[in-house]
Scaffold this motif. Sequence first.
Motif, PDB file in Angstrom:
ATOM      1  N   ASP A 196      42.866  42.415  35.772  1.00 19.43           N
ATOM      2  CA  ASP A 196      42.050  43.463  35.132  1.00 19.43           C
ATOM      3  C   ASP A 196      41.439  42.953  33.826  1.00 19.43           C
ATOM      4  O   ASP A 196      40.254  43.171  33.557  1.00 19.43           O
ATOM      5  N   GLU A 197      42.260  42.260  33.049  1.00 17.66           N
ATOM      6  CA  GLU A 197      41.735  41.781  31.760  1.00 17.66           C
ATOM      7  C   GLU A 197      40.685  40.693  31.968  1.00 17.66           C
ATOM      8  O   GLU A 197      39.689  40.621  31.238  1.00 17.66           O
ATOM      9  N   GLN A 198      40.916  39.853  32.999  1.00 16.50           N
ATOM     10  CA  GLN A 198      39.924  38.807  33.248  1.00 16.50           C
ATOM     11  C   GLN A 198      38.607  39.403  33.722  1.00 16.50           C
ATOM     12  O   GLN A 198      37.534  38.962  33.307  1.00 16.50           O
ATOM     13  N   LEU A 199      38.692  40.429  34.565  1.00 16.09           N
ATOM     14  CA  LEU A 199      37.455  41.077  35.020  1.00 16.09           C
ATOM     15  C   LEU A 199      36.738  41.760  33.854  1.00 16.09           C
ATOM     16  O   LEU A 199      35.504  41.725  33.770  1.00 16.09           O
ATOM     17  N   ASP A 200      37.509  42.341  32.950  1.00  8.74           N
ATOM     18  CA  ASP A 200      36.880  42.969  31.764  1.00  8.74           C
ATOM     19  C   ASP A 200      36.106  41.922  30.967  1.00  8.74           C
ATOM     20  O   ASP A 200      35.002  42.185  30.492  1.00  8.74           O
ATOM     21  N   ARG A 201      36.705  40.727  30.839  1.00 10.35           N
ATOM     22  CA  ARG A 201      36.013  39.686  30.050  1.00 10.35           C
ATOM     23  C   ARG A 201      34.753  39.204  30.784  1.00 10.35           C
ATOM     24  O   ARG A 201      33.731  38.925  30.164  1.00 10.35           O
ATOM     25  N   VAL A 202      34.842  39.095  32.130  1.00 12.77           N
ATOM     26  CA  VAL A 202      33.647  38.695  32.898  1.00 12.77           C
ATOM     27  C   VAL A 202      32.539  39.730  32.693  1.00 12.77           C
ATOM     28  O   VAL A 202      31.378  39.392  32.468  1.00 12.77           O
ATOM     29  N   ARG A 203      32.930  41.003  32.719  1.00 12.20           N
ATOM     30  CA  ARG A 203      31.918  42.073  32.552  1.00 12.20           C
ATOM     31  C   ARG A 203      31.301  42.018  31.159  1.00 12.20           C
ATOM     32  O   ARG A 203      30.116  42.285  30.986  1.00 12.20           O
ATOM     33  N   ALA A 204      32.129  41.682  30.178  1.00 14.33           N
ATOM     34  CA  ALA A 204      31.596  41.595  28.806  1.00 14.33           C
ATOM     35  C   ALA A 204      30.707  40.364  28.667  1.00 14.33           C
ATOM     36  O   ALA A 204      29.633  40.434  28.050  1.00 14.33           O
ATOM     37  N   ASP A 205      31.120  39.231  29.256  1.00  5.78           N
ATOM     38  CA  ASP A 205      30.346  37.979  29.124  1.00  5.78           C
ATOM     39  C   ASP A 205      29.070  38.001  29.973  1.00  5.78           C
ATOM     40  O   ASP A 205      28.078  37.384  29.623  1.00  5.78           O
ATOM     41  N   ARG A 206      29.160  38.635  31.144  1.00  7.60           N
ATOM     42  CA  ARG A 206      28.092  38.607  32.155  1.00  7.60           C
ATOM     43  C   ARG A 206      27.522  37.196  32.342  1.00  7.60           C
ATOM     44  O   ARG A 206      26.328  36.933  32.073  1.00  7.60           O
ATOM     45  N   PRO A 207      28.382  36.256  32.843  1.00  7.08           N
ATOM     46  CA  PRO A 207      27.873  34.907  33.095  1.00  7.08           C
ATOM     47  C   PRO A 207      26.847  34.925  34.232  1.00  7.08           C
ATOM     48  O   PRO A 207      26.817  35.865  35.034  1.00  7.08           O
TER      49      PRO A 207
ATOM     50  N   THR B  46      29.857  33.426  38.566  1.00 10.70           N
ATOM     51  CA  THR B  46      31.321  33.499  38.445  1.00 10.70           C
ATOM     52  C   THR B  46      31.926  32.891  39.701  1.00 10.70           C
ATOM     53  O   THR B  46      31.599  33.304  40.814  1.00 10.70           O
ATOM     54  N   VAL B  47      32.785  31.908  39.510  1.00 10.73           N
ATOM     55  CA  VAL B  47      33.466  31.275  40.641  1.00 10.73           C
ATOM     56  C   VAL B  47      34.819  31.951  40.764  1.00 10.73           C
ATOM     57  O   VAL B  47      35.611  31.972  39.816  1.00 10.73           O
ATOM     58  N   CYS B  48      35.078  32.552  41.940  1.00 13.66           N
ATOM     59  CA  CYS B  48      36.289  33.385  42.050  1.00 13.66           C
ATOM     60  C   CYS B  48      36.753  33.457  43.496  1.00 13.66           C
ATOM     61  O   CYS B  48      36.115  32.911  44.400  1.00 13.66           O
ATOM     62  N   GLY B  49      37.870  34.148  43.706  1.00 13.33           N
ATOM     63  CA  GLY B  49      38.399  34.336  45.047  1.00 13.33           C
ATOM     64  C   GLY B  49      37.553  35.335  45.830  1.00 13.33           C
ATOM     65  O   GLY B  49      36.771  36.102  45.254  1.00 13.33           O
ATOM     66  N   LEU B  50      37.760  35.310  47.166  1.00 13.21           N
ATOM     67  CA  LEU B  50      36.984  36.184  48.057  1.00 13.21           C
ATOM     68  C   LEU B  50      37.096  37.656  47.682  1.00 13.21           C
ATOM     69  O   LEU B  50      36.116  38.395  47.709  1.00 13.21           O
ATOM     70  N   GLY B  51      38.303  38.068  47.318  1.00  9.76           N
ATOM     71  CA  GLY B  51      38.558  39.489  47.079  1.00  9.76           C
ATOM     72  C   GLY B  51      37.822  40.032  45.864  1.00  9.76           C
ATOM     73  O   GLY B  51      37.593  41.230  45.762  1.00  9.76           O
ATOM     74  N   LEU B  52      37.489  39.153  44.922  1.00 11.39           N
ATOM     75  CA  LEU B  52      36.840  39.629  43.698  1.00 11.39           C
ATOM     76  C   LEU B  52      35.319  39.482  43.760  1.00 11.39           C
ATOM     77  O   LEU B  52      34.604  40.071  42.955  1.00 11.39           O
ATOM     78  N   ALA B  53      34.846  38.680  44.718  1.00 12.76           N
ATOM     79  CA  ALA B  53      33.414  38.372  44.744  1.00 12.76           C
ATOM     80  C   ALA B  53      32.564  39.612  45.032  1.00 12.76           C
ATOM     81  O   ALA B  53      31.603  39.887  44.316  1.00 12.76           O
ATOM     82  N   ASN B  54      32.940  40.373  46.062  1.00 14.93           N
ATOM     83  CA  ASN B  54      32.099  41.515  46.439  1.00 14.93           C
ATOM     84  C   ASN B  54      31.984  42.562  45.334  1.00 14.93           C
ATOM     85  O   ASN B  54      30.866  43.010  45.026  1.00 14.93           O
ATOM     86  N   PRO B  55      33.103  42.968  44.709  1.00 11.57           N
ATOM     87  CA  PRO B  55      32.956  43.947  43.610  1.00 11.57           C
ATOM     88  C   PRO B  55      32.067  43.421  42.492  1.00 11.57           C
ATOM     89  O   PRO B  55      31.267  44.187  41.929  1.00 11.57           O
ATOM     90  N   LEU B  56      32.165  42.136  42.174  1.00 11.53           N
ATOM     91  CA  LEU B  56      31.332  41.598  41.093  1.00 11.53           C
ATOM     92  C   LEU B  56      29.863  41.564  41.520  1.00 11.53           C
ATOM     93  O   LEU B  56      28.967  41.868  40.730  1.00 11.53           O
ATOM     94  N   GLU B  57      29.625  41.199  42.787  1.00  5.77           N
ATOM     95  CA  GLU B  57      28.235  41.198  43.295  1.00  5.77           C
ATOM     96  C   GLU B  57      27.650  42.605  43.206  1.00  5.77           C
ATOM     97  O   GLU B  57      26.486  42.785  42.849  1.00  5.77           O
ATOM     98  N   ALA B  58      28.499  43.592  43.529  1.00  4.10           N
ATOM     99  CA  ALA B  58      28.026  44.981  43.484  1.00  4.10           C
ATOM    100  C   ALA B  58      27.644  45.400  42.062  1.00  4.10           C
ATOM    101  O   ALA B  58      26.870  46.335  41.869  1.00  4.10           O
ATOM    102  N   GLU B  59      28.213  44.697  41.086  1.00  2.70           N
ATOM    103  CA  GLU B  59      27.876  44.998  39.683  1.00  2.70           C
ATOM    104  C   GLU B  59      26.717  44.127  39.183  1.00  2.70           C
ATOM    105  O   GLU B  59      26.465  44.047  37.991  1.00  2.70           O
ATOM    106  N   GLY B  60      26.086  43.415  40.131  1.00  4.38           N
ATOM    107  CA  GLY B  60      24.902  42.634  39.754  1.00  4.38           C
ATOM    108  C   GLY B  60      25.215  41.233  39.251  1.00  4.38           C
ATOM    109  O   GLY B  60      24.337  40.554  38.712  1.00  4.38           O
ATOM    110  N   LEU B  61      26.472  40.797  39.439  1.00  2.00           N
ATOM    111  CA  LEU B  61      26.839  39.439  39.006  1.00  2.00           C
ATOM    112  C   LEU B  61      26.794  38.504  40.199  1.00  2.00           C
ATOM    113  O   LEU B  61      27.161  38.878  41.321  1.00  2.00           O
ATOM    114  N   ARG B  62      26.352  37.265  39.995  1.00  2.00           N
ATOM    115  CA  ARG B  62      26.305  36.290  41.091  1.00  2.00           C
ATOM    116  C   ARG B  62      27.646  35.569  41.157  1.00  2.00           C
ATOM    117  O   ARG B  62      28.249  35.250  40.128  1.00  2.00           O
ATOM    118  N   THR B  63      28.120  35.312  42.384  1.00  2.00           N
ATOM    119  CA  THR B  63      29.446  34.703  42.539  1.00  2.00           C
ATOM    120  C   THR B  63      29.412  33.540  43.514  1.00  2.00           C
ATOM    121  O   THR B  63      28.489  33.411  44.330  1.00  2.00           O
TER     122      THR B  63
END
Length: 425
Positions: free
Chosen positions: A358-369, A372-389
């Motif tokens: 949770d804390e790592q995702l909060d930092r990704v959302r704040a940074d908006r790189p 983001t290189v991540c596991g399969l389970g986290l990629a789709n939610p981040l993509e849905a927030e407009g982040l490329r994974t």
Amino acid sequence: MQEHVLQQDLACDDLPVLRERGQREVFCGLTGIIWLHRKIQDAFFLVVGSRTCAHLIQSAAGVMIFAEPRFGTAILQDRDLAGMADCNDELDRIAGELLARRPDIRTLFLVGSCPSEVIKLDLAKAAERLTAAHAGRVRVLSYSGSGIETTFTQGEDQCLKALVEHLPEEPAAAHSLLVVGSLPDIVEDQFQRQFDAMDVGPVRFLPARQSSQMPPIAPGTPFLLAQPFLGETARALEARGARHLPAPYPFGVEGTLAWLRAAAQVFGCTEERLAQVTEAPVRRARQALARYRSTLEGQRVSFLPDSQLEIPLARFLHRECGMALGEVGVPFLDRRLLAGELPQLPRDVRLVEGQHVDEQLDRVRADRPDLTVCGLGLANPLEAEGLRTKWSIELVFSPVHGFDQAADLAELFARPLLRKERLAV
Ligand code: SF4
């Protein structure tokens, strides 16, 4: 294109590290079966686990329609889990049937899982018993692929560690080089040709493609790690007297050159000879890399902890592709194995060990790189927030080591950014 040579200042690893403990989002070590069963062509991986374990490897590895696969699951039933049945008898029966049906199997791995560990099924003992029962026909080994407190690349580490104990002895006078880590055959062949041209060798690879060709070792055998997640295997090799050659990992031009140099120095290959042998592949790789640099340069990349490849890849993307590093998270930080890598990271990188998702995702959302290189389970939610994974697991499945794959490696990171551009048009 940067022309720097990687520093070999192994003492300069004083980067501050943020340590996190919390909920983890990673695949378990069973995942390694997907690439290991392709590599060791006469091995079978029998997971002793639940239906969940069976589903994981079936869906991750796909179903083979025309060939019987070289992995399967001995499913523990409710009666086994409740201690009402003798799992050992059942395991012996399943292994016996499998070996009778598949005369091509030369090594049988019993792979432990969360359920087999919960009921304390002793797979090391079972492997000894089955080896004795099928003596001369097959070697049975065991290792844990359990998901408790592990990450998915540790499955390979455990598998190779199990093999080390059984590697044959080599006469101490035979001075060979051991390359450790499962590489696609095509990459292995490229490295073999480069070592031959450098007069380095004989070179052997662990794991070998056939059980009968597992490499012999002697006290003092030098070994190079091809992957940064093989700490237990390295320790097992050292316990048998082999000698680790610290080096950066062969990702990108710089990493590959530094990795080959570590072997060259032990085998008396001069710097001039190394430069001569690598001149053409380095030139080709730099030309090919230039195609992707324009896409990657100046873009910001963050890594969530997943594969243990994060630090060498961050080094490659920063130094050879011009990317800016945001956070670089690793499941575990093995400073000894990464001694050739850490000094190459910029001093202001945010290095994090462990996971608190949770804390790592909060930092990704704040940074908006940008990526983001991540596991399969986290990629789709981040993509849905407009982040490329980018799925980190893809980097373990794809041929990415060595000069000839440097551009392919860069392309894996460029692809999501190019897709973003195309969607924006
Ligand atoms: S080993 Fe554990 S984490 Fe992996 S699939 Fe089986 S139950 Fe799940």
